[in-house]
Design a protein around this motif. Structure first.
Motif, short mmCIF file in Angstrom:
data_model
loop_
_atom_site.label_atom_id
_atom_site.label_comp_id
_atom_site.label_asym_id
_atom_site.label_seq_id
_atom_site.Cartn_x
_atom_site.Cartn_y
_atom_site.Cartn_z
N GLY A 265 0.81 -1.21 0.00
CA GLY A 265 0.00 0.00 0.00
C GLY A 265 0.85 1.26 0.00
N GLY A 266 2.03 1.17 0.60
CA GLY A 266 2.93 2.33 0.60
C GLY A 266 3.40 2.71 -0.78
N SER A 267 3.48 1.73 -1.69
CA SER A 267 3.96 2.02 -3.04
C SER A 267 2.99 2.93 -3.79
CB SER A 267 4.18 0.72 -3.82
OG SER A 267 2.96 0.03 -4.04
N LEU A 268 1.70 2.85 -3.47
CA LEU A 268 0.72 3.75 -4.10
C LEU A 268 1.02 5.20 -3.69
CD1 LEU A 268 -2.68 1.88 -3.59
CD2 LEU A 268 -0.90 1.48 -5.28
N PHE A 269 1.15 5.40 -2.39
CA PHE A 269 1.43 6.72 -1.86
C PHE A 269 2.76 7.24 -2.41
CE2 PHE A 269 2.20 9.32 2.24
CZ PHE A 269 1.52 10.40 1.72
N GLY A 270 3.77 6.37 -2.40
CA GLY A 270 5.09 6.77 -2.86
C GLY A 270 5.13 7.10 -4.33
N TYR A 271 4.46 6.27 -5.15
CA TYR A 271 4.49 6.52 -6.58
C TYR A 271 3.90 7.88 -6.90
CZ TYR A 271 4.24 5.88 -11.59
OH TYR A 271 4.42 6.04 -12.95
N ASP A 272 2.80 8.22 -6.24
CA ASP A 272 2.21 9.53 -6.53
C ASP A 272 3.09 10.66 -6.04
OD1 ASP A 272 -0.31 11.10 -7.38
OD2 ASP A 272 0.23 11.90 -5.43
N LEU A 273 3.67 10.52 -4.84
CA LEU A 273 4.57 11.56 -4.34
C LEU A 273 5.71 11.82 -5.33
CD1 LEU A 273 4.97 10.69 -0.54
CD2 LEU A 273 3.96 12.75 -1.49
N GLY A 274 6.24 10.73 -5.89
CA GLY A 274 7.36 10.86 -6.80
C GLY A 274 6.99 11.34 -8.19
N VAL A 275 5.83 10.91 -8.69
CA VAL A 275 5.49 11.19 -10.08
C VAL A 275 4.97 12.61 -10.28
CG1 VAL A 275 3.03 10.53 -10.27
CG2 VAL A 275 4.62 9.98 -12.11
N SER A 276 4.29 13.17 -9.25
CA SER A 276 3.61 14.46 -9.42
C SER A 276 4.57 15.59 -9.77
CB SER A 276 2.84 14.83 -8.15
OG SER A 276 1.87 13.85 -7.88
N GLY A 277 5.64 15.73 -8.96
CA GLY A 277 6.58 16.81 -9.21
C GLY A 277 7.28 16.68 -10.55
N GLY A 278 7.62 15.46 -10.95
CA GLY A 278 8.28 15.25 -12.23
C GLY A 278 7.39 15.62 -13.40
N VAL A 279 6.14 15.22 -13.33
CA VAL A 279 5.20 15.51 -14.42
C VAL A 279 4.97 17.01 -14.54
CG1 VAL A 279 2.78 15.30 -15.11
CG2 VAL A 279 4.07 13.27 -14.45
N THR A 280 4.83 17.70 -13.40
CA THR A 280 4.55 19.14 -13.46
C THR A 280 5.75 19.95 -13.94
OG1 THR A 280 5.06 19.29 -11.08
CG2 THR A 280 2.73 19.11 -11.71
N SER A 281 6.92 19.32 -14.05
CA SER A 281 8.08 20.03 -14.60
C SER A 281 8.33 19.67 -16.07
CB SER A 281 9.33 19.71 -13.78
OG SER A 281 9.75 18.37 -13.98
N MET A 282 7.52 18.74 -16.63
CA MET A 282 7.71 18.33 -18.03
C MET A 282 7.10 19.36 -18.98
SD MET A 282 6.97 14.22 -17.97
CE MET A 282 7.85 13.12 -16.86
N ASP A 283 7.84 19.75 -19.99
CA ASP A 283 7.38 20.77 -20.93
C ASP A 283 6.09 20.36 -21.64
OD1 ASP A 283 9.48 22.35 -20.23
OD2 ASP A 283 10.69 21.91 -22.01
#
Length: 505
Positions: free
Chosen positions: A36-54
């Motif tokens: 269950g922690g992987s769900l929380f972690g994946y979103d924490l990690g993916v959000s910032g990266g996506v919002t910096s993609m051109d």
């Protein structure tokens, strides 16, 4: 009653009679449950990266893309200041905040396993909607589904792990949740690094791959055993005894089983667990477990770094790929810290880890803030040497957080609540945690814009206050059986005034 309502002074003091050995059945339950922690972690990690993609910014936030291009290699604290952009991140946590109260009901009535399954389904749907998003409302709807999944998962998983684990290794087992969270963050960053090079739909792949951990958790959850505590709470005594024998690897479980039964009988007498949580005898659990620790975990500033590491590094002048590499380094440090914490929590204790790390984190934030104050400003390019120093300092901060406030913010609250308020208490824990997560997510970029280096000095001051709180108010719970933690309050200089007064009434 566990938690302060037992009148017999000797009740529940059977910990020395507990027996266990590690079995394959127990290992399977812990590994699957912790996913269950992987769900929380994946979103924490993916959000910032996506919002910096051109490509993502061009499609949904073109004004921010233009502003970013104007200050591509300069330090501009306001480069990403957009409440709509931060709403993309924080909407998930507001949804999780609300859903955790429904999760409390499901967890209490249908068991921890039921909430884990519901959470995985909702997270899967959110990943699908986000990957197919055509406009901002569709993005937000997908985030809401993801938030519901995290609300249910974060409510159930720490409880599941704490209840499955023997007291002597409960700290290590519970921190599997933190470890899988950290691994999820790291994997998301590695995926972002690759998908950022896929134009123009790489960001869709990053968001859509959320279905992978959700699918794994759902399939594993179908075979998960329910916890003995939950089965006793549901009145399934024979099934609870059978599961307890399997997870403990011995037939000598009568002492522990009797403690569970007594705690359950006390829990059944409580008709409104949320109201009971407000009772004077439960004041320590409410203040420390339900409010302070989950709030403090977010107010360290760590999740700001996790959310917006790529964005923050770009704001300080790193190029796009360099910022993703830098954030991946910090998240690798988080995984290393989680492993260290699994070893040290049951060896050195919860208080020691929190206090030692608070000193470190305070120093790192002060140094970062002072460095930014003297060396950075809008329109200035970032010297490479100074940039590397910043990355190192942030990695050291992450290492300190990852072995202390990160895992302890989930572990300690899951240990404090008696059975009658455990589901309700964990709901408040998740609610407070997600509220401050959403607040930080929504406010960090605008605070970075207006406070500039001051935001790091603010976090330093908050960390100092948190360490002081732990020093004076948190007792050590290392290797204390979960149904006997209430006895600690009777020996504490402050909390005994609350629980003893209630015992005398």
């Amino acid at each position: 009653m566990a938690g302060g309502a037992l009148s017999e002074e000797g009740a529940l003091k059977r910990a020395h009679l507990y027996e266990h050995r590690i079995t394959g059945y127990f290992i399977f339950a812990c590994i699957v449950g912790s996913m269950g922690g992987s769900l929380f972690g994946y979103d924490l990690g993916v959000s910032g990266g996506v919002t910096s993609m051109d490509d993502f910014l061009i499609e949904f936030f073109p004004e921010i893309y233009k502003r970013k291009q104007m200050h591509l290699h300069e330090t501009d604290y306001c480069k990403y200041d957009s409440q709509l952009l931060t709403l993309f991140t924080s909407s998930l946590y507001f949804a999780g905040l609300i859903s955790t109260f429904g999760a409390s009901y499901v967890t209490r009535i249908y068991g921890r396993r039921g909430s884990i399954l519901v959470g995985s389904v909702s997270f899967f749907l959110g990943g699908v909607v986000n990957a197919a998003a055509k406009n901002i409302p569709m993005l937000i709807i997908g985030r809401i589904f993801l938030g519901i999944g995290i609300g249910f998962g974060n409510q159930a998983v720490p409880l599941y792990l704490s209840e499955m684990a023997p007291a002597k290794i409960r700290g290590t087992v519970n921190q599997l949740f933190q470890l899988t969270t950290c691994i999820g963050i790291l994997v998301a960053n590695l995926i972002n690094y690759k998908t950022a090079q896929i134009h123009p739909w790489g960001w869709r792949l990053s968001l859509g791959l959320a279905v992978v951990p959700a699918t794994l958790m759902f399939l594993g959850g179908l075979f998960l055993p329910e916890t003995p505590n939950s089965l006793v709470e549901q009145g399934k005594l024979e099934e609870a005894k059978a599961v307890l024998i399997k997870v403990r690897g011995t037939n000598k479980i009568e002492a522990e089983f009797q403690d569970l039964v007594e705690a359950s009988e006390a829990a059944r007498a409580v008709k409104n667990p949320f109201r009971n949580l407000l009772a004077r005898r439960n004041r320590p659990q409410l203040v420390i477990g339900a409010i302070a620790l989950p709030a403090f975990q977010q107010l360290t500033g760590m999740n700001s770094i996790l959310f917006y590491a790529p964005v923050m590094f770009q704001s300080l002048g790193f190029g796009g790929s360099a910022s993703l590499i830098s954030s991946t380094m910090t998240n690798a440090a988080l995984v290393v810290a989680a492993v260290i914490s699994m070893y040290s929590a049951d060896k050195f204790g919860r208080r020691f880890l929190l206090l030692e790390a608070s000193v470190e984190m305070f120093c790192y934030m002060v140094v970062v803030g002072v460095t930014l104050a003297f060396k950075f400003g809008e329109g200035k390019e970032l010297p490479k040497t100074l940039g590397l120093i910043l990355v190192v300092l942030i990695c050291l901060f992450v290492l300190a957080y990852g072995r202390s406030w990160g895992p302890m913010g989930w572990l300690v609250p899951s240990e404090l609540f008696p059975l009658e308020t455990r589901s309700a208490g964990q709901s408040v824990v998740v609610c407070v945690n997600l509220f401050f997560t959403a607040l930080i997510a929504q406010c960090f970029l605008v605070s970075l814009c207006h406070l500039k280096y001051g935001i790091f000095l603010l976090f330093a001051g908050l960390v100092f206050g948190m360490g002081s709180f732990v020093y004076f108010l948190l007792p050590e719970t290392k290797q204390v059986p979960i149904e006997e933690v209430y006895l600690l309050w009777r020996q504490h200089w402050l909390w005994k005034k609350y629980v003893q007064d209630c015992d005398q009434e």
